[in-house]
Design an enzyme around this catalytic site. Structure first.
Site, mmCIF file in Angstrom:
data_model
loop_
_atom_site.group_PDB
_atom_site.id
_atom_site.type_symbol
_atom_site.label_atom_id
_atom_site.label_comp_id
_atom_site.label_asym_id
_atom_site.label_seq_id
_atom_site.Cartn_x
_atom_site.Cartn_y
_atom_site.Cartn_z
ATOM 1 N N TYR A 80 58.353 -43.338 -7.075
ATOM 2 C CA TYR A 80 58.202 -42.059 -7.768
ATOM 3 C C TYR A 80 59.199 -41.024 -7.241
ATOM 4 O O TYR A 80 59.824 -40.305 -8.000
ATOM 5 C CB TYR A 80 56.764 -41.543 -7.600
ATOM 6 N N PHE A 132 75.417 -27.217 -32.139
ATOM 7 C CA PHE A 132 74.757 -28.466 -32.512
ATOM 8 C C PHE A 132 73.306 -28.101 -32.834
ATOM 9 O O PHE A 132 72.781 -27.124 -32.284
ATOM 10 C CB PHE A 132 74.845 -29.527 -31.396
ATOM 11 N N THR A 133 72.686 -28.860 -33.732
ATOM 12 C CA THR A 133 71.347 -28.476 -34.245
ATOM 13 C C THR A 133 70.346 -28.180 -33.126
ATOM 14 O O THR A 133 69.712 -27.121 -33.115
ATOM 15 C CB THR A 133 70.777 -29.588 -35.155
ATOM 16 N N ASP A 223 78.953 -29.153 -22.945
ATOM 17 C CA ASP A 223 78.132 -30.234 -23.510
ATOM 18 C C ASP A 223 79.040 -31.460 -23.576
ATOM 19 O O ASP A 223 79.957 -31.535 -24.398
ATOM 20 C CB ASP A 223 77.624 -29.844 -24.900
ATOM 21 N N LYS A 266 74.435 -41.041 -25.650
ATOM 22 C CA LYS A 266 75.832 -41.170 -26.083
ATOM 23 C C LYS A 266 76.695 -41.484 -24.852
ATOM 24 O O LYS A 266 77.137 -42.603 -24.677
ATOM 25 C CB LYS A 266 76.286 -39.876 -26.768
ATOM 26 N N ARG A 389 75.357 -34.613 -43.557
ATOM 27 C CA ARG A 389 75.629 -33.473 -42.684
ATOM 28 C C ARG A 389 76.184 -32.368 -43.575
ATOM 29 O O ARG A 389 77.374 -32.134 -43.651
ATOM 30 C CB ARG A 389 76.629 -33.842 -41.581
ATOM 31 N N PHE A 455 65.755 -32.227 -43.146
ATOM 32 C CA PHE A 455 66.556 -33.447 -43.331
ATOM 33 C C PHE A 455 65.888 -34.670 -42.708
ATOM 34 O O PHE A 455 66.142 -35.791 -43.117
ATOM 35 C CB PHE A 455 67.979 -33.262 -42.783
HETATM 36 N N1 F0G Z 1 74.603 -32.324 -27.975
HETATM 37 C C1 F0G Z 1 75.333 -33.039 -28.848
HETATM 38 C C2 F0G Z 1 76.789 -32.730 -29.007
HETATM 39 C C3 F0G Z 1 74.734 -34.071 -29.585
HETATM 40 O O1 F0G Z 1 75.482 -34.782 -30.445
HETATM 41 C C4 F0G Z 1 73.362 -34.357 -29.400
HETATM 42 C C5 F0G Z 1 72.694 -35.387 -30.180
HETATM 43 C C6 F0G Z 1 72.636 -33.575 -28.477
HETATM 44 C C7 F0G Z 1 73.302 -32.571 -27.776
HETATM 45 C C8 F0G Z 1 71.183 -33.807 -28.238
HETATM 46 O O2 F0G Z 1 71.006 -34.977 -27.503
HETATM 47 O O3 F0G Z 1 69.705 -36.482 -29.032
HETATM 48 O O4 F0G Z 1 69.830 -36.911 -26.560
HETATM 49 O O5 F0G Z 1 68.516 -35.012 -27.438
HETATM 50 N N2 F0G Z 1 73.183 -35.918 -31.230
HETATM 51 C C9 F0G Z 1 72.543 -36.982 -32.013
HETATM 52 C C10 F0G Z 1 73.365 -37.346 -33.223
HETATM 53 C C11 F0G Z 1 71.119 -36.702 -32.362
HETATM 54 O O6 F0G Z 1 72.900 -38.181 -34.018
HETATM 55 O O7 F0G Z 1 74.488 -36.869 -33.385
HETATM 56 P P1 F0G Z 1 69.701 -35.900 -27.640
#
Ligand code: F0G
Length: 482
Positions: A80, A132-133, A223, A266, A389, A455
């Protein structure tokens, strides 16, 4: 990058790995695809993967893993607190980024939650090259505002500008002068800028951004989720770095950043997330939130097996052959599309090939979601799952009006080391056929529209019987081929 020429002078992207574990695929007949798309409410997120032939929805958590990653997973230390697995991952992060303080989190958006809760206050302004979203959602949730200061070329769908992810440094300077560090806790740069088509920033641009941050006493947050693509393009396109190793470019980028975070779905080709910094004060300011939201400081919500895989995956991220594979496939697609007049984001970026749905379906108004319609059509004719997108991925404004997206894209993601060139050629073929028959494609409308993140869960229907007509034409042209 290894360049291997063929006898006829052709240079094809040649896979520098071999396939040792495979997963069977199937392509359902076209009538079944028509039915599955209707059942999924014309939303590719709602398809079952067993009904998908080539899954190009995302590169997140679906990159192929290497033999060395799988082997490393077997030696994970499950304790842990204070596990060896943590020590190995922390060591790798320090070796690559030169940052000695590391906070683990379960994925990228969890890192964003911690950063936003620590640094964003009501009224804060966060300048960035592009949002980013999930990043934007966390900043807004904490009362902050995102200001996008992308270089003007970044929003030109078709361009020859090599660094469309660059920050507009003059606009940044003006904002820093106007608002100052009282309002601006940090500037965020996104490597391999996702929502504009996986486009890189240059090292030169990052240096200028850093210079402004230093002058105004503001932190620079990177990021690095899509860092590998950005590294590839810096090496390919930035004169100064042509002879540099990937490790050296990474270190240069890292030394300019006060905090780096990434989605290890990623970067690292496994499942997890990480925040790192060389500043102990920043580390301490975020530390408690990790234990509160993620888990103890030595695992942060990640499985230790995944942490071992990330540690090895980060080494892969420093390998030119590995990081070049995705962008080379994407470039191959883009070149083929350009030859046949299929509108596509240029220059070729990372992450995936992005079709310009607005130009592809210039007869479908934005209110009828051209990128969503193109995503549905591509599934019908090829069992290929892309991601919308565009306007569908936006949210309505406070008065319930549509917010039309600045770009209407269909993303065809290329997860790392997953697809072969013949599969990519199949995708090109089906997209070209669709383009030749684009007049048959119509729009979509919502039948169920969630208020947030529509979406993901929204359901739509075609306007009229265009999908039946498209399938009829497909059968006339392809006979009994799937
Ligand atoms: N920042 C970037 C540039 C991303 O592309 C993503 C995720 C995140 C943060 C968030 O990371 O999914 O591990 O919580 N992109 C995915 C995509 C969802 O399909 O492009 P996460």
């Amino acid at each position: 990058m290894t360049t291997i020429k063929f006898m006829n002078g052709e240079t094809l992207p040649l896979e520098m790995h071999k396939v040792r574990i495979v997963q069977k695929l199937q392509l359902p007949p076209v009538e079944d695809r028509l039915q599955r798309m209707a059942e999924a409410g014309n939303n590719t997120f709602l398809l079952n993967n067993r009904d998908v032939f080539l899954d190009m929805l995302t590169d997140s958590g679906v990159n192929a893993m290497s033999d060395l990653q799988l082997a490393a997973m077997m030696r994970a230390d499950d304790s842990y607190a204070g596990s060896e697995t943590f020590t190995r991952m922390a060591g790798k992060i320090e070796e690559i980024f030169g940052k000695e303080f590391f906070l683990p989190a379960h994925q990228g958006r969890a890192c964003e939650n911690i950063l936003a809760k620590t640094f964003v206050k009501p009224g804060s302004i966060i300048p960035m090259n592009f949002h980013f979203t999930t990043t934007k959602a966390h900043i807004v949730l904490n009362g902050g505002e995102v200001v996008e200061l992308l270089h003007p070329e970044g929003l030109q769908v078709e361009s020859t500008f090599p660094f469309k992810g660059n920050m507009d440094v003059e606009a940044l300077e003006a904002l820093l002068v106007e608002k100052g560090r009282e309002k601006i806790p940090f500037v965020r740069m996104e490597a391999g800028t996702n929502l504009i088509g996986g486009q890189p920033f240059s090292l030169e641009n990052l240096r200028l951004v850093k210079g402004l941050c230093v002058r105004h006493g503001v932190l620079l947050v990177l990021d690095a989720s899509l860092l590998t693509d950005n590294l590839h393009f810096i090496k390919e396109r930035e004169e100064e770095c042509r002879d540099w190793s990937i490790r050296r470019i990474t270190r240069e980028i890292s030394d300019l950043s006060d905090i780096i975070y990434f989605s290890a779905r990623k970067l690292g080709s496994a499942k997890g997330g990480a925040i790192c910094t060389h500043r102990e004060d920043l580390f301490r300011s975020m530390r408690e939130l990790v234990t509160l939201y993620e888990g103890f400081l030595t695992y942060g919500g990640m499985s230790v097996r995944e942490m071992e895989a990330i540690t090895v995956g980060l080494d892969d991220a420093m390998d030119e052959d590995f990081i070049g594979q995705g962008p080379q496939f994407i470039e191959f697609m883009v070149k083929e599309f350009q030859k046949s007049g299929v509108p596509v984001v240029t220059p070729a970026g990372g992450l995936g090939c992005h079709l310009n749905a607005r130009a592809f379906l210039d007869h479908v108004p934005q209110a009828e979601y051209p990128a969503g319609a193109l995503a549905a059509a591509l599934y019908l004719v090829g069992g290929i799952r892309g991601m919308e997108r565009g306007t569908l991925s936006e949210q309505r404004d406070a008065e319930g009006r549509e917010v039309f997206s600045s770009m209407e894209l269909l993303r065809l993601a290329i997860p790392r080391r997953v697809f072969t060139l013949s599969q990519v050629k199949f995708v090109i073929d089906r997209v070209q056929w669709l383009h030749a028959n684009r007049h048959l494609i119509g729009g979509l409308r919502f039948v169920e529209e969630p208020k947030t993140l529509r979406f993901f869960f929204g359901r739509l229907e075609p306007l009229g019987d265009w999908q039946e007509k498209l399938v009829e034409k497909f059968k006339a042209d392809f006979g009994d081929s799937l």
